[in-house]
Design a protein around this motif. Structure first.
Motif, PDB file in Angstrom:
ATOM      1  N   PRO A 206      -0.235  -7.020  38.655  1.00 26.59           N
ATOM      2  CA  PRO A 206       0.063  -5.814  39.441  1.00 26.59           C
ATOM      3  C   PRO A 206       0.223  -4.618  38.495  1.00 26.59           C
ATOM      4  CG  PRO A 206       1.987  -7.252  39.322  1.00 26.59           C
ATOM      5  CD  PRO A 206       0.891  -7.946  38.578  1.00 26.59           C
ATOM      6  N   ASN A 207       0.455  -3.463  39.036  1.00 29.31           N
ATOM      7  CA  ASN A 207       0.663  -2.273  38.212  1.00 29.31           C
ATOM      8  C   ASN A 207       1.833  -2.504  37.237  1.00 29.31           C
ATOM      9  OD1 ASN A 207       1.330   0.195  37.156  1.00 29.31           O
ATOM     10  ND2 ASN A 207       0.817   1.307  39.061  1.00 29.31           N
ATOM     11  N   LEU A 208       1.583  -2.345  35.950  1.00 30.22           N
ATOM     12  CA  LEU A 208       2.607  -2.679  34.959  1.00 30.22           C
ATOM     13  C   LEU A 208       3.859  -1.821  35.090  1.00 30.22           C
ATOM     14  CD1 LEU A 208       0.641  -3.366  31.642  1.00 30.22           C
ATOM     15  CD2 LEU A 208       1.170  -4.904  33.517  1.00 30.22           C
ATOM     16  N   GLN A 209       3.700  -0.652  35.695  1.00 26.36           N
ATOM     17  CA  GLN A 209       4.876   0.234  35.818  1.00 26.36           C
ATOM     18  C   GLN A 209       5.991  -0.431  36.611  1.00 26.36           C
ATOM     19  OE1 GLN A 209       5.378   2.819  34.135  1.00 26.36           O
ATOM     20  NE2 GLN A 209       3.310   3.208  33.383  1.00 26.36           N
ATOM     21  N   SER A 210       5.618  -1.425  37.423  1.00 27.09           N
ATOM     22  CA  SER A 210       6.654  -2.073  38.248  1.00 27.09           C
ATOM     23  C   SER A 210       7.447  -3.114  37.457  1.00 27.09           C
ATOM     24  CB  SER A 210       6.010  -2.730  39.471  1.00 27.09           C
ATOM     25  OG  SER A 210       5.137  -3.756  39.032  1.00 27.09           O
ATOM     26  N   ALA A 211       7.088  -3.338  36.203  1.00 26.49           N
ATOM     27  CA  ALA A 211       7.808  -4.352  35.401  1.00 26.49           C
ATOM     28  C   ALA A 211       9.230  -3.907  35.130  1.00 26.49           C
ATOM     29  CB  ALA A 211       7.069  -4.569  34.084  1.00 26.49           C
ATOM     30  N   GLU A 212      10.135  -4.875  34.961  1.00 21.24           N
ATOM     31  CA  GLU A 212      11.519  -4.505  34.674  1.00 21.24           C
ATOM     32  C   GLU A 212      11.663  -4.049  33.227  1.00 21.24           C
ATOM     33  OE1 GLU A 212      11.254  -8.446  35.044  1.00 21.24           O
ATOM     34  OE2 GLU A 212      13.295  -8.876  34.375  1.00 21.24           O
ATOM     35  N   LEU A 213      12.732  -3.329  32.996  1.00 18.89           N
ATOM     36  CA  LEU A 213      12.974  -2.770  31.670  1.00 18.89           C
ATOM     37  C   LEU A 213      13.675  -3.806  30.800  1.00 18.89           C
ATOM     38  CD1 LEU A 213      12.706  -0.086  30.121  1.00 18.89           C
ATOM     39  CD2 LEU A 213      15.059   0.414  30.832  1.00 18.89           C
ATOM     40  N   LEU A 214      13.182  -3.954  29.592  1.00 19.74           N
ATOM     41  CA  LEU A 214      13.832  -4.878  28.648  1.00 19.74           C
ATOM     42  C   LEU A 214      14.800  -4.061  27.805  1.00 19.74           C
ATOM     43  CD1 LEU A 214      13.885  -7.746  27.423  1.00 19.74           C
ATOM     44  CD2 LEU A 214      12.130  -6.993  25.828  1.00 19.74           C
ATOM     45  N   GLU A 215      16.065  -4.441  27.896  1.00 20.87           N
ATOM     46  CA  GLU A 215      17.063  -3.699  27.123  1.00 20.87           C
ATOM     47  C   GLU A 215      17.970  -4.641  26.354  1.00 20.87           C
ATOM     48  OE1 GLU A 215      18.665  -1.057  30.227  1.00 20.87           O
ATOM     49  OE2 GLU A 215      18.512   0.437  28.627  1.00 20.87           O
ATOM     50  N   PRO A 216      18.183  -4.499  25.080  1.00 21.59           N
ATOM     51  CA  PRO A 216      17.441  -3.568  24.228  1.00 21.59           C
ATOM     52  C   PRO A 216      15.964  -3.962  24.157  1.00 21.59           C
ATOM     53  CG  PRO A 216      18.743  -5.097  22.910  1.00 21.59           C
ATOM     54  CD  PRO A 216      19.082  -5.367  24.332  1.00 21.59           C
ATOM     55  N   SER A 217      15.116  -3.045  23.731  1.00 23.22           N
ATOM     56  CA  SER A 217      13.673  -3.302  23.792  1.00 23.22           C
ATOM     57  C   SER A 217      13.212  -4.332  22.761  1.00 23.22           C
ATOM     58  CB  SER A 217      12.898  -2.002  23.633  1.00 23.22           C
ATOM     59  OG  SER A 217      13.187  -1.450  22.378  1.00 23.22           O
ATOM     60  N   GLU A 218      14.057  -4.626  21.774  1.00 15.68           N
ATOM     61  CA  GLU A 218      13.705  -5.622  20.768  1.00 15.68           C
ATOM     62  C   GLU A 218      14.690  -6.778  20.883  1.00 15.68           C
ATOM     63  OE1 GLU A 218      11.691  -4.752  17.439  1.00 15.68           O
ATOM     64  OE2 GLU A 218      10.640  -3.847  19.134  1.00 15.68           O
ATOM     65  N   VAL A 219      14.270  -7.845  21.525  1.00 16.39           N
ATOM     66  CA  VAL A 219      15.159  -9.007  21.673  1.00 16.39           C
ATOM     67  C   VAL A 219      14.439 -10.234  21.144  1.00 16.39           C
ATOM     68  CG1 VAL A 219      16.496 -10.395  23.309  1.00 16.39           C
ATOM     69  CG2 VAL A 219      16.074  -8.002  23.801  1.00 16.39           C
ATOM     70  N   ASP A 220      15.172 -11.098  20.457  1.00 17.68           N
ATOM     71  CA  ASP A 220      14.609 -12.362  20.009  1.00 17.68           C
ATOM     72  C   ASP A 220      14.100 -13.116  21.243  1.00 17.68           C
ATOM     73  OD1 ASP A 220      14.168 -14.942  19.212  1.00 17.68           O
ATOM     74  OD2 ASP A 220      15.977 -15.107  17.993  1.00 17.68           O
ATOM     75  N   PRO A 221      12.800 -13.426  21.307  1.00 18.62           N
ATOM     76  CA  PRO A 221      12.269 -14.079  22.514  1.00 18.62           C
ATOM     77  C   PRO A 221      12.977 -15.398  22.844  1.00 18.62           C
ATOM     78  CG  PRO A 221      10.634 -14.048  20.735  1.00 18.62           C
ATOM     79  CD  PRO A 221      11.749 -13.162  20.323  1.00 18.62           C
ATOM     80  N   GLN A 222      13.507 -16.036  21.827  1.00 19.73           N
ATOM     81  CA  GLN A 222      14.238 -17.281  22.059  1.00 19.73           C
ATOM     82  C   GLN A 222      15.476 -17.015  22.932  1.00 19.73           C
ATOM     83  OE1 GLN A 222      12.271 -19.570  20.387  1.00 19.73           O
ATOM     84  NE2 GLN A 222      13.239 -21.065  21.742  1.00 19.73           N
ATOM     85  N   GLU A 223      16.074 -15.826  22.745  1.00 20.58           N
ATOM     86  CA  GLU A 223      17.229 -15.427  23.570  1.00 20.58           C
ATOM     87  C   GLU A 223      16.806 -15.249  25.027  1.00 20.58           C
ATOM     88  OE1 GLU A 223      20.540 -14.870  22.809  1.00 20.58           O
ATOM     89  OE2 GLU A 223      19.944 -15.941  20.992  1.00 20.58           O
ATOM     90  N   LEU A 224      15.571 -14.757  25.202  1.00 21.46           N
ATOM     91  CA  LEU A 224      15.100 -14.482  26.563  1.00 21.46           C
ATOM     92  C   LEU A 224      14.882 -15.763  27.363  1.00 21.46           C
ATOM     93  CD1 LEU A 224      12.601 -11.599  25.773  1.00 21.46           C
ATOM     94  CD2 LEU A 224      14.796 -11.390  26.920  1.00 21.46           C
ATOM     95  N   CYS A 225      14.823 -16.903  26.668  1.00 16.94           N
ATOM     96  CA  CYS A 225      14.695 -18.188  27.388  1.00 16.94           C
ATOM     97  C   CYS A 225      16.048 -18.641  27.900  1.00 16.94           C
ATOM     98  CB  CYS A 225      14.237 -19.318  26.477  1.00 16.94           C
ATOM     99  SG  CYS A 225      12.706 -19.090  25.679  1.00 16.94           S
ATOM    100  N   LYS A 226      17.086 -18.027  27.383  1.00 21.31           N
ATOM    101  CA  LYS A 226      18.418 -18.531  27.731  1.00 21.31           C
ATOM    102  C   LYS A 226      18.839 -18.060  29.113  1.00 21.31           C
ATOM    103  CE  LYS A 226      20.034 -19.203  23.066  1.00 21.31           C
ATOM    104  NZ  LYS A 226      20.703 -18.511  21.985  1.00 21.31           N
ATOM    105  N   GLU A 227      19.805 -18.763  29.638  1.00 19.40           N
ATOM    106  CA  GLU A 227      20.235 -18.575  31.016  1.00 19.40           C
ATOM    107  C   GLU A 227      20.407 -17.105  31.419  1.00 19.40           C
ATOM    108  OE1 GLU A 227      20.383 -20.600  34.302  1.00 19.40           O
ATOM    109  OE2 GLU A 227      20.044 -21.462  32.340  1.00 19.40           O
ATOM    110  N   GLN A 228      21.101 -16.341  30.557  1.00 19.05           N
ATOM    111  CA  GLN A 228      21.474 -14.988  30.951  1.00 19.05           C
ATOM    112  C   GLN A 228      20.249 -14.138  31.334  1.00 19.05           C
ATOM    113  OE1 GLN A 228      22.413 -13.895  26.871  1.00 19.05           O
ATOM    114  NE2 GLN A 228      22.813 -11.818  27.577  1.00 19.05           N
ATOM    115  N   TYR A 229      19.111 -14.404  30.698  1.00 19.43           N
ATOM    116  CA  TYR A 229      17.897 -13.671  31.056  1.00 19.43           C
ATOM    117  C   TYR A 229      17.039 -14.486  32.028  1.00 19.43           C
ATOM    118  CZ  TYR A 229      18.708 -10.502  27.142  1.00 19.43           C
ATOM    119  OH  TYR A 229      19.229  -9.588  26.284  1.00 19.43           O
TER     120      TYR A 229
END
Ligand code: DQQ
Length: 551
Positions: free
Chosen positions: A387-410
């Protein structure tokens, strides 16, 4: 190939062995780890590998070089072990090393020996009979060892000679992994005759706090060309790549940079930071990779060891441990900042029955089964329309360890665009599944794609490691589609995101989702729908693994 017996092929073993692969390289039995000395010689591909001939566990006193040959890098014939402990310089094991093709088409193997004092030294072995394209017999140089640990290097941490290359002065150069305390080092040696090697007092590369650098690999890659190039090339048409396997992290990292042989200098574009931002060939479970230049097809090919994630007791029961990834062609991306990879084209010969899905919309929360193929052994390529990429959610902070993004909180928050992707080696009710997904974020001024291989539900067994793997990469703001290819083979899944920009290899040991009970699904858990622009999935046939009859 003549004189090949197929009766010892793993095909018979497979029915009782749900985790034994159909088309990934593995010996008939026992333990295998690093790929060693891959090369092409007189029309034949050779793969050597770290092998314990006696057990399905690492052999602390008796590792040898296993040896197999192939016409196509997919179907293999296992030969006798090529290099085994016989001399004081390797009596406690023959560890990893690399092939160099010397002038006159003479292969030379530099390898690490564990000597009678358990010191690590470098030895040379050469084929006994150059007219045998299978190179069945190898003899060791009478002057071995040719290199012993130099000052500033621990005697038990000096190993894994790379493929050698010639500088502009005609001298051979080779690099060796080492350690001194916490410092990881790459040591450079030079030689005029490939026998007498002189150490360069300044390390070729060094990193603090990393511990030993294993299996260094150093080679040029073309700028703006996907062809491979011989290891010796040094001019303005190429950049250089230094790959290091850091034992403490159990990952392979690589650096792209500038090499000047007159100064013995390699200057990486980006310095080692020790963070998640380091470049890696594969963000999953692979280690000790090694590349070679395939001059038959002008490509550089990467092999890598995919370790088991089950227990050592399981390995003993299975009777084997360790796989090699499917050989991958790789090249420098147009942006010059990273390498791209793709499974070698020969693999496609194993593709059997094909299923195609075109133009199917995956609404939020939907799952679609890909029916009609052998889901336990498959090759799947999907192109998702975004879909239109503008609809994507904002990643904050913009630089996050991707391994953290697998964790529950994200991960527990469902995204706007994604996660969507494949559920492989899945049970019918999806309680078991390995999920390979994409999720798109707005980040800073641009967009990023998070790619995950989620192992948490890969098996209902409790005794296997289920670490999830992740990587994140920038995407073009105008991106309309993104591709995912997964090679599924009973206990391994190799996934290639965005045409080979991001690769994750994972191991899975499902309890129920094996053989005919394995299923494959496409899913979308994002709020926005995505469209399967094109999906092609193939049942994969078994590769042939034979042994040579005794002549
Ligand atoms: N494996 C070999 C060593 C190397 C390590 C021993 C990397 O030569 O450093 O089997 O996996």
């Amino acid at each position: 190939m003549e004189n090949i017996r197929e009766d010892a092929s793993p095909n018979n073993i497979n029915s009782e062995q749900p985790y034994r692969t159909w088309y990934h390289f593995q010996p008939l039995k026992n333990w295998m780890n690093d790929p060693n000395g891959p090369m092409y010689y007189k029309g034949v591909y050779h793969l050597f590998y770290q092998y314990n001939p006696d057990a399905a566990t690492f052999g602390h006193e008796k590792m040898v070089w296993g040896h197999s040959i192939s016409n196509d890098l997919i179907n293999w014939t296992h030969l006798n072990d090529a290099i085994v402990p016989t001399i004081p310089g390797d009596i406690n094991s023959c560890w990893s090393g690399s092939a160099t093709i010397l002038p006159g088409e003479k292969p030379a193997m530099l390898y690490t020996g564990i000597d009678q004092n358990r010191h690590q030294v470098q030895n040379l072995a050469m084929p006994k009979n150059l007219s045998d394209p299978y190179l069945r017999e190898w003899e060791k140089h009478p002057q071995n060892p040719l290199m012993t640990p130099p000052s500033g290097v621990e005697v038990g941490e000096f190993r894994d000679p790379s493929t050698a290359w010639q500088g502009k002065d005609g001298k051979w150069r080779v690099i060796i992994g080492a350690q001194n305390g916490d410092e990881g080092k790459i040591i450079l040696y030079k030689s005029e005759d490939f026998v007498k090697w002189i150490v360069d007092p300044i390390p070729f590369f060094a990193t603090d706090d990393t511990g030993v650098c294993e299996c260094p690999d150093f080679f040029p890659v073309y700028i703006n060309n996907t062809n491979g190039v011989d290891t010796t090339m040094e001019n303005s048409s190429v950049r250089h790549v230094l790959k290091i396997s850091y034992l403490r992290r159990r990952h392979d990292y690589y650096f792209i940079g500038k090499y000047v042989s007159d100064k013995e200098e390699f200057v990486p574009d980006v310095k080692y930071t020790g963070t998640w931002k380091e470049l890696r060939f594969d963000y999953g479970k692979v280690y000790a990779s090694k590349s070679f230049f395939d001059h038959a097809k002008n490509r550089r090919i990467l092999w890598a060891w995919a370790e088991e994630s089950d227990t050592s007791e399981d390995d003993i029961q299975k009777g084997w441990a360790g796989l090699q990834t499917i050989p991958r062609k790789f090249w420098l991306d147009k942006n010059g900042k990273q390498l791209m990879q793709w499974p070698i084209e020969e693999l496609e010969k194993l593709r059997g029955k094909q299923i195609n899905i075109t133009g199917e919309t995956l609404q939020s929360g939907s799952t679609l089964e890909v029916k009609g193929i052998t889901a336990s052994q498959a090759d799947v390529e999907v192109l998702f329309e975004l879909p239109n990429l503008q609809s994507a959610e904002l990643l904050e902070p913009s630089e996050v360890d991707p391994q953290e993004l697998c964790k529950e909180q994200y991960a527990s928050r469902n995204g706007m665009i994604g996660p969507f992707g494949l559920q492989a080696l899945a049970s019918k009710d999806q309680t078991e599944r390995t999920t390979i997904s994409f999720r798109i974020y707005r980040a800073g001024d641009g967009f990023k794609c998070l790619m995950i291989s989620d192992q948490t539900r890969s098996s209902l067994r409790e005794d296997v490691e289920k670490t999830s793997y992740a990587t994140i990469f920038d995407i073009d703001p105008n991106l309309k589609t993104i591709s995912l290819r997964s090679l599924i083979d009973r206990s391994i899944i190799e996934s290639f995101g965005d045409g080979g920009r991001a690769c994750i290899t994972s191991r899975a040991y499902p309890l129920f989702a094996t053989d005919k009970d394995a299923h494959l699904f496409v899913f979308n858990d994002g709020s926005q729908s995505v469209v399967i622009s094109q999906l092609n999935a193939w049942s994969m046939k078994q590769a042939q693994f034979g042994t040579e009859s005794i002549i």
